[in-house]
Motif scaffolding. Structure first.
Motif, short mmCIF file in Angstrom:
data_model
loop_
_atom_site.label_atom_id
_atom_site.label_comp_id
_atom_site.label_asym_id
_atom_site.label_seq_id
_atom_site.Cartn_x
_atom_site.Cartn_y
_atom_site.Cartn_z
N TRP A 41 -17.06 11.33 101.29
CA TRP A 41 -17.27 10.28 100.32
C TRP A 41 -18.25 10.74 99.38
N LEU A 42 -18.41 10.28 97.89
CA LEU A 42 -19.38 10.38 97.11
C LEU A 42 -19.85 8.98 96.72
N ILE A 43 -21.15 8.81 97.13
CA ILE A 43 -21.93 7.66 96.81
C ILE A 43 -22.90 7.85 95.61
N GLU A 44 -22.97 6.70 94.54
CA GLU A 44 -23.72 7.03 93.63
C GLU A 44 -24.55 5.66 93.45
N ALA A 45 -25.85 5.55 93.72
CA ALA A 45 -26.63 4.17 93.49
C ALA A 45 -27.33 4.61 92.30
N PHE A 46 -27.03 3.56 91.33
CA PHE A 46 -27.96 3.46 90.02
C PHE A 46 -28.99 2.36 90.44
N ILE A 47 -30.34 2.82 90.28
CA ILE A 47 -31.49 1.65 90.74
C ILE A 47 -32.93 1.98 89.67
N ASP A 48 -33.58 1.08 90.00
CA ASP A 48 -35.01 1.34 89.26
C ASP A 48 -35.83 2.55 89.71
N GLN A 49 -36.39 2.96 88.79
CA GLN A 49 -37.15 4.37 88.98
C GLN A 49 -38.24 4.09 90.15
N SER A 50 -38.66 2.96 90.41
CA SER A 50 -39.66 2.64 91.52
C SER A 50 -39.33 3.05 92.72
N TYR A 51 -38.08 3.54 93.05
CA TYR A 51 -37.72 4.28 94.20
C TYR A 51 -37.73 5.86 94.41
N LEU A 52 -38.05 6.38 93.27
CA LEU A 52 -38.20 7.78 92.89
C LEU A 52 -38.97 8.48 93.89
N GLU A 53 -40.12 8.29 94.34
CA GLU A 53 -40.83 8.98 95.17
C GLU A 53 -40.05 8.90 96.72
N PHE A 54 -39.55 7.70 96.96
CA PHE A 54 -38.91 7.78 98.15
C PHE A 54 -37.83 8.46 98.55
N PHE A 55 -36.80 8.47 97.42
CA PHE A 55 -35.82 9.47 97.46
C PHE A 55 -36.03 10.95 97.37
N LYS A 56 -37.21 11.23 96.46
CA LYS A 56 -37.44 12.79 96.32
C LYS A 56 -37.94 13.09 97.74
N ARG A 57 -38.55 12.25 98.53
CA ARG A 57 -39.05 12.54 99.77
C ARG A 57 -37.96 12.93 100.64
N LEU A 58 -36.83 12.04 100.64
CA LEU A 58 -35.71 12.40 101.40
C LEU A 58 -35.12 13.58 101.22
N GLU A 59 -34.89 13.62 99.86
CA GLU A 59 -34.23 14.83 99.18
C GLU A 59 -34.79 16.07 99.69
N GLU A 60 -36.19 16.28 99.63
CA GLU A 60 -36.93 17.59 100.10
C GLU A 60 -36.87 17.68 101.60
N GLU A 61 -36.60 16.63 102.30
CA GLU A 61 -36.58 16.71 103.96
C GLU A 61 -35.21 17.34 104.26
N ARG A 62 -34.18 17.39 103.38
CA ARG A 62 -33.00 17.93 103.69
C ARG A 62 -32.30 17.80 105.09
N GLN A 63 -32.56 16.38 105.49
CA GLN A 63 -31.89 15.92 106.59
C GLN A 63 -30.87 15.02 106.28
N GLU A 64 -30.02 14.90 107.35
CA GLU A 64 -28.98 13.89 107.22
C GLU A 64 -29.55 12.36 107.24
N ILE A 65 -28.71 11.47 106.14
CA ILE A 65 -29.24 10.49 106.11
C ILE A 65 -28.46 9.31 106.35
N MET A 66 -28.56 8.42 107.15
CA MET A 66 -27.44 7.33 107.52
C MET A 66 -27.81 6.06 106.52
#
Length: 136
Positions: A41-66
């Motif tokens: 499944w492809l999931i796209e969330a369109f959100i405020d940029q205030s979440y940028l740092e949080f999601f960049k960190r998760l992306e860099e960790e390259r771990q599975e996300i529930m």
């Protein structure tokens, strides 16, 4: 492929033996059942940029996300996905996050947990089967 409206998004993150839940305020979102061989499944969330740092960190960790999501209507039961971030894109003062993953069939987990509980309670054989059917 089938496309649905994403109504709610919760990111579940394990930190130091704790499961933290981050409810993400959606501006908009889509969820697409790709109907491919891997059942992704492809999931796209369109959100405020205030979440940028949080999601960049998760992306860099390259771990599975529930993720726990609600699809189409808030009143629908949540669906659980195991995903990876495949993109974080800034769009003006907003952003989108793209996840790719598979759905977790919660019914199977419920049935497994129920059977395990009944066996621990001492049910077996025909008695186990009768009790199991009575609960379902």
């Amino acid at each position: 492929m089938k496309t649905f409206k994403l109504k709610k998004l919760i990111v579940k993150e394990g930190i130091e033996a704790k499961l933290l839940q981050h409810e993400i305020k959606l501006l908009d979102g889509l969820i697409i059942n790709r109907e491919d061989e891997q059942n992704r499944w492809l999931i796209e969330a369109f959100i405020d940029q205030s979440y940028l740092e949080f999601f960049k960190r998760l992306e860099e960790e390259r771990q599975e996300i529930m993720l726990e999501v609600k699809i189409t209507k808030e009143s629908n039961p949540p669906a659980t996905f195991i995903t990876n971030i495949i993109g974080v894109n800034e769009i003006g003062d907003r952003m989108n996050v793209l996840f790719m993953g598979t759905i977790v069939d919660r019914r199977i987990h419920y049935i497994e947990d129920l059977l395990e509980r009944l066996v621990k309670e001492g049910y077996k054989g025909e008695e186990l089967l009768r009790k199991f059917k009575a609960i379902l």
